[in-house]
Design an enzyme around this catalytic site. Structure first.
Site, PDB file in Angstrom:
ATOM      1  N   ASP A 103      -2.103  -1.723  -4.176  1.00  0.00           N
ATOM      2  CA  ASP A 103      -2.512  -0.601  -5.023  1.00  0.00           C
ATOM      3  C   ASP A 103      -1.427  -0.279  -6.043  1.00  0.00           C
ATOM      4  O   ASP A 103      -1.451   0.763  -6.685  1.00  0.00           O
ATOM      5  CB  ASP A 103      -2.876   0.644  -4.192  1.00  0.00           C
ATOM      6  CG  ASP A 103      -1.734   1.156  -3.326  1.00  0.00           C
ATOM      7  OD1 ASP A 103      -0.609   0.597  -3.409  1.00  0.00           O
ATOM      8  OD2 ASP A 103      -1.957   2.105  -2.550  1.00  0.00           O
ATOM      9  N   LEU A 158       0.865  -1.179   0.000  1.00  0.00           N
ATOM     10  CA  LEU A 158       0.000   0.000   0.000  1.00  0.00           C
ATOM     11  C   LEU A 158       0.901   1.228   0.000  1.00  0.00           C
ATOM     12  O   LEU A 158       1.726   1.377   0.891  1.00  0.00           O
ATOM     13  CB  LEU A 158      -0.872  -0.023   1.266  1.00  0.00           C
ATOM     14  CG  LEU A 158      -2.174   0.770   1.287  1.00  0.00           C
ATOM     15  CD1 LEU A 158      -3.167   0.201   0.283  1.00  0.00           C
ATOM     16  CD2 LEU A 158      -2.764   0.736   2.691  1.00  0.00           C
ATOM     17  N   HIS A 159       0.757   2.094  -1.004  1.00  0.00           N
ATOM     18  CA  HIS A 159       1.633   3.266  -1.004  1.00  0.00           C
ATOM     19  C   HIS A 159       1.074   4.479  -1.737  1.00  0.00           C
ATOM     20  O   HIS A 159       1.614   5.570  -1.610  1.00  0.00           O
ATOM     21  CB  HIS A 159       2.989   2.909  -1.636  1.00  0.00           C
ATOM     22  CG  HIS A 159       2.950   2.844  -3.139  1.00  0.00           C
ATOM     23  ND1 HIS A 159       2.474   1.752  -3.823  1.00  0.00           N
ATOM     24  CD2 HIS A 159       3.313   3.755  -4.086  1.00  0.00           C
ATOM     25  CE1 HIS A 159       2.563   1.976  -5.120  1.00  0.00           C
ATOM     26  NE2 HIS A 159       3.061   3.182  -5.307  1.00  0.00           N
ATOM     27  N   ARG A 160       0.004   4.333  -2.508  1.00  0.00           N
ATOM     28  CA  ARG A 160      -0.450   5.457  -3.329  1.00  0.00           C
ATOM     29  C   ARG A 160      -1.035   6.567  -2.468  1.00  0.00           C
ATOM     30  O   ARG A 160      -1.687   6.311  -1.449  1.00  0.00           O
ATOM     31  CB  ARG A 160      -1.480   4.990  -4.360  1.00  0.00           C
ATOM     32  CG  ARG A 160      -0.864   4.156  -5.467  1.00  0.00           C
ATOM     33  CD  ARG A 160      -1.812   3.956  -6.631  1.00  0.00           C
ATOM     34  NE  ARG A 160      -1.157   3.199  -7.679  1.00  0.00           N
ATOM     35  CZ  ARG A 160      -0.426   3.724  -8.650  1.00  0.00           C
ATOM     36  NH1 ARG A 160      -0.264   5.031  -8.715  1.00  0.00           N
ATOM     37  NH2 ARG A 160       0.134   2.966  -9.567  1.00  0.00           N
ATOM     38  N   ARG A 188       6.728   5.470   2.241  1.00  0.00           N
ATOM     39  CA  ARG A 188       5.605   6.415   2.295  1.00  0.00           C
ATOM     40  C   ARG A 188       4.556   5.935   3.291  1.00  0.00           C
ATOM     41  O   ARG A 188       4.028   6.722   4.085  1.00  0.00           O
ATOM     42  CB  ARG A 188       4.982   6.570   0.905  1.00  0.00           C
ATOM     43  CG  ARG A 188       3.833   7.577   0.872  1.00  0.00           C
ATOM     44  CD  ARG A 188       3.126   7.583  -0.476  1.00  0.00           C
ATOM     45  NE  ARG A 188       2.231   8.726  -0.551  1.00  0.00           N
ATOM     46  CZ  ARG A 188       2.581   9.911  -1.001  1.00  0.00           C
ATOM     47  NH1 ARG A 188       3.803  10.105  -1.454  1.00  0.00           N
ATOM     48  NH2 ARG A 188       1.720  10.910  -1.018  1.00  0.00           N
TER      49      ARG A 188
END
Length: 362
Positions: free
Chosen positions: A280, A206-208, A239
């Site tokens: 994502d 998960l990073h967006r 992030r």
């Protein structure tokens, strides 16, 4: 032919690996410029060593910052490099701020630009990557599309004359590493503590910004991952770690087992060992598909529409709104039957990229 590659983030390094190898096999000179957009060693340096990429000739050290500051810093630093090198092609990869900066710096110096992975569209104008893609495609001289759908989209934008079907160079790397992992040439992936190496477990990333920059949404998504019925291996992108820390959100809870980002071979090994992927990431969607694992994408859209065929990839933008049992069954669903095409290019896309650059050289 002198080619200058501009890279700066993990997905670009994966794409760079086969291109660098293909260029090294001919009479060409290849200059690698690393902007330093991903400055964390786990997201950058480890990929150069793990994928046998030559060390960068130039490292700009741009680092983190807002989109404008990061793009502007890379653009200013690239000016000097491009004027000194005067390559036959400036090759930019994917959809990051480094991609756009490389393309803009080159066109303003009247240097030919080739865009690798051209023509991808999410049609989500809230994504910074979507603007980077579109702007880069419209200023580049040669558009190297990974799929026929990407070619079609470029043609609808009036860019067909500059477009060539190159194939997907990420497939070159993924298939090569897959074969090496299956042959026992790589050690087992370093999974987070508490994840059973023989499974079953789910692999998640998960990073967006859409998923990590709003504390309420991030808390809800982490809660949804924590409620899954299998252990969840979560290699945490910097992030994600930074946002969770800033918001006071605990990542290691419920089913989630947190670890550092994985080198590429370990990532491929982890996908192969998993019962499925939740992500994502655009790149991981493709890798799960090629490696024969289901993917559940926490986004309302995907640039890789081919992965949706047959139910290999499912879009679930709001898993926290689903009943826990249904969400768990969906994320841990068995692999579907039916055909699963190989990547466009059949593992030789990078060689086609070099040939197309040769043919289009000014």
């Amino acid at each position: 032919m002198k080619v200058l590659s501009v890279v700066g983030a993990r997905p670009q390094l994966v794409k760079l690996a086969p291109v660098a190898a293909a260029l090294a096999g001919g009479p060409h000179r290849h200059v690698i410029v690393h902007t330093g957009q991903h400055y964390d060693a786990a997201l950058s340096d480890v990929f150069f060593s793990g994928l046998s990429i030559p060390s960068p000739d130039v490292h700009l050290g741009v680092g983190s910052g807002s989109h404008g500051a990061q793009t502007g810093a890379a653009l200013a630093a690239l000016d000097t490099v491009l004027q000194r090198e005067r390559p036959d092609w400036v090759l930019v990869y994917g959809d990051t701020n480094s991609t756009l900066a490389g393309a803009l710096a080159a066109v303003k110096l009247r240097l030919p630009v080739a865009h690798l992975e051209a023509g991808l569209r999410s049609f989500n104008r809230g994504m910074p990557e979507e603007h980077n893609r579109v702007l880069t495609d419209h200023c580049a001289d040669l558009l190297l599309a990974p799929t026929r759908e990407a070619v079609r989209l470029l043609e609808t934008e009036g860019l067909g004359a500059r477009t060539r079907l190159a194939g997907d160079v990420m497939g070159d790397v993924c298939l090569r590493i897959r074969d090496a992992v299956l042959a026992g040439e790589h050690p087992a992936p370093a999974l987070p503590e508490g994840v059973p190496p023989q499974g079953p477990f789910l692999l998640a990333t998960l990073h967006r910004p859409d998923n990590t920059d709003d504390p309420e949404r991030l808390e809800a998504l982490i809660g949804a991952l924590a409620a899954l019925p299998l252990p969840v291996a979560l290699p945490a992108h910097p992030r994600l770690t930074a946002r969770a820390g800033a918001y006071g959100i605990e990542l290691a809870r419920g089913a989630i087992r947190v670890g550092p980002p994985l080198p590429y071979a370990d990532l491929v090994g982890a996908v192969l060992a998993s019962a499925g992927v939740v992500t994502d990431s655009g790149g991981l969607q493709k890798e799960a598909y090629w490696l024969g694992r289901t993917c559940t994408t926490i986004r309302p859209e995907t640039e890789w529409v081919e992965t949706l065929e047959g139910g290999w990839n499912l879009l679930v933008p709001d898993p926290q709104r689903m009943p826990v049992g249904r969400w768990g069954r969906l994320a841990a669903r068995p692999v579907p039957g039916g055909p699963r095409p190989s990547p466009s290019g059949g593992g030789r896309a990078a060689h086609r990229v070099v040939r197309l650059l040769e043919e289009a050289s000014p």
